[in-house]
Each structure stands twice: as structure tokens, then as C-alpha cells.
Design a protein around this motif. Structure first.
Motif, mmCIF file in Angstrom:
data_model
loop_
_atom_site.group_PDB
_atom_site.id
_atom_site.type_symbol
_atom_site.label_atom_id
_atom_site.label_comp_id
_atom_site.label_asym_id
_atom_site.label_seq_id
_atom_site.Cartn_x
_atom_site.Cartn_y
_atom_site.Cartn_z
ATOM 1 N N UNK A 234 80.133 52.413 43.432
ATOM 2 C CA UNK A 234 78.704 52.427 43.175
ATOM 3 C C UNK A 234 77.982 53.611 43.784
ATOM 4 N N UNK A 235 78.707 54.425 44.501
ATOM 5 C CA UNK A 235 78.089 55.570 45.166
ATOM 6 C C UNK A 235 77.896 56.719 44.183
ATOM 7 N N UNK A 236 76.890 57.529 44.466
ATOM 8 C CA UNK A 236 76.661 58.771 43.732
ATOM 9 C C UNK A 236 76.670 58.620 42.220
ATOM 10 N N UNK A 237 75.807 57.785 41.661
ATOM 11 C CA UNK A 237 75.719 57.740 40.204
ATOM 12 C C UNK A 237 75.336 59.101 39.647
ATOM 13 N N UNK A 238 75.750 59.337 38.425
ATOM 14 C CA UNK A 238 75.660 60.657 37.801
ATOM 15 C C UNK A 238 74.901 60.499 36.498
ATOM 16 N N UNK A 239 73.851 61.307 36.297
ATOM 17 C CA UNK A 239 72.991 61.167 35.131
ATOM 18 C C UNK A 239 72.875 62.474 34.370
ATOM 19 N N UNK A 240 72.674 62.353 33.077
ATOM 20 C CA UNK A 240 72.285 63.532 32.343
ATOM 21 C C UNK A 240 70.841 63.854 32.728
ATOM 22 N N UNK A 241 70.501 65.119 32.663
ATOM 23 C CA UNK A 241 69.216 65.567 33.196
ATOM 24 C C UNK A 241 68.034 64.853 32.552
ATOM 25 N N UNK A 242 68.124 64.576 31.267
ATOM 26 C CA UNK A 242 66.978 64.028 30.540
ATOM 27 C C UNK A 242 66.615 62.601 30.938
ATOM 28 N N UNK A 243 67.497 61.878 31.613
ATOM 29 C CA UNK A 243 67.198 60.494 31.990
ATOM 30 C C UNK A 243 66.972 60.320 33.482
ATOM 31 N N UNK A 244 67.159 61.363 34.234
ATOM 32 C CA UNK A 244 66.970 61.259 35.687
ATOM 33 C C UNK A 244 65.540 60.817 35.996
ATOM 34 N N UNK A 245 65.428 59.877 36.891
ATOM 35 C CA UNK A 245 64.121 59.361 37.291
ATOM 36 C C UNK A 245 63.610 58.239 36.406
ATOM 37 N N UNK B 124 76.093 63.975 17.732
ATOM 38 C CA UNK B 124 77.292 63.664 18.481
ATOM 39 C C UNK B 124 76.989 62.662 19.596
ATOM 40 N N UNK B 125 78.027 61.985 20.013
ATOM 41 C CA UNK B 125 77.879 61.060 21.130
ATOM 42 C C UNK B 125 77.599 61.865 22.397
ATOM 43 N N UNK B 126 76.594 61.456 23.149
ATOM 44 C CA UNK B 126 76.232 62.206 24.331
ATOM 45 C C UNK B 126 76.225 61.316 25.574
ATOM 46 N N UNK B 127 76.552 61.934 26.671
ATOM 47 C CA UNK B 127 76.616 61.266 27.960
ATOM 48 C C UNK B 127 75.220 60.897 28.447
ATOM 49 N N UNK B 128 75.107 59.700 29.064
ATOM 50 C CA UNK B 128 73.847 59.266 29.638
ATOM 51 C C UNK B 128 73.978 59.129 31.160
ATOM 52 N N UNK B 129 74.948 58.336 31.602
ATOM 53 C CA UNK B 129 75.096 58.088 33.036
ATOM 54 C C UNK B 129 76.484 57.548 33.324
#
Length: 127
Positions: free
Chosen positions: A55-66, A44-49
Motif C-alpha cells: 500500500x505504500x507509494x501509490x503511483x498516479x498518472x499526472x492527470x488524476x493526481x489530487x 488506447x488503454x491508458x494507465x490511471x493508478x
């Protein structure tokens, strides 16, 4: 109507980097939130960021953080996804999406809330 065109995908070795771009056109680049999703074969299509208009507070899926950074340049009507330390398991088609109105942070991961989608760009990471 908004048109989204992704670019920057390609073949890269594990550990390498890519920067994806998504150029928006068709109307004022006033989308409240821009996001990147990915879809691997058979999945399935999954969220990345995602990133809101300021531009404030970008939001990431846990697996790509950092390892990934989303940013947007409203003057250029473009959103970017910088991906570093790439692994083979992130091989997928990467899609850009936009939503014009407000959405709660907790809803940004859901593909159904987005109004417009690009055609996607292939990212392949070899081991």
C-alpha cells in the motif's frame, strides 16, 4: 489463476465522485501490484493508478493526481479507486489489473506487464 471483478461504475454529473472496487479471487491475494486503467472509445488503454502490495507509494498518472486515490485491502482481496471532482473527459471503461511479480515503478504504466485483467466497469461523467 486470478479473477478480477470490477464494480462501482455508473453515470455521474461533472464534479461528482465515484468509488470503484476490484475484487480478486482464485488464489491468495498476493499480487505485487494492482492497477487501474481506462479506455475511452477510439482510444488506447491508458494507465490511471497503481499500488504495490504494502500500500505504500501509490503511483498516479499526472492527470488524476489530487483527485483520485488508489487503495487496497489485502484482507478483503480488494483494491479501490476513489475518484473526485470528475470531469466528462474521464468517461471510459475502467479496468483493474494485477501483476504477481516485482516491476520497477517506471514500468507500472504499461498494460503489457500485467498478468490478469478484469472485464471493466463503465464510468460516464455528464456535463
Amino acid at each position: 489463476q486470478v479473477q478480477l471483478v470490477e464494480s462501482g461504475g455508473g453515470l455521474v454529473q461533472a464534479g461528482g465522485s465515484l468509488r470503484l472496487s476490484c475484487a480478486a479471487s482464485g488464489r491468495t491475494f498476493s499480487s505485487y501490484v494492482m492497477a487501474w486503467f481506462r479506455q475511452a472509445p477510439g482510444k488506447e488503454r491508458e494507465f490511471v493508478a497503481a499500488i504495490i502490495w504494502s500500500g505504500a507509494n501509490p503511483y498516479y498518472t499526472e492527470s488524476v493526481k489530487g483527485r483520485s486515490t488508489i487503495s487496497r485491502d489485502n484482507a478483503k482481496n480488494t483494491v479501490y479507486l476513489q475518484m473526485n471532482s470528475l470531469k466528462p473527459e474521464v468517461t471510459a471503461v475502467y479496468y483493474c489489473a494485477s501483476r504477481e511479480s516485482y516491476a520497477a515503478l517506471g514500468a507500472l504504466y504499461a498494460p503489457g506487464i500485467y498478468d490478469y485483467w478484469g472485464q471493466g466497469t463503465q464510468v460516464t461523467v455528464s456535463s
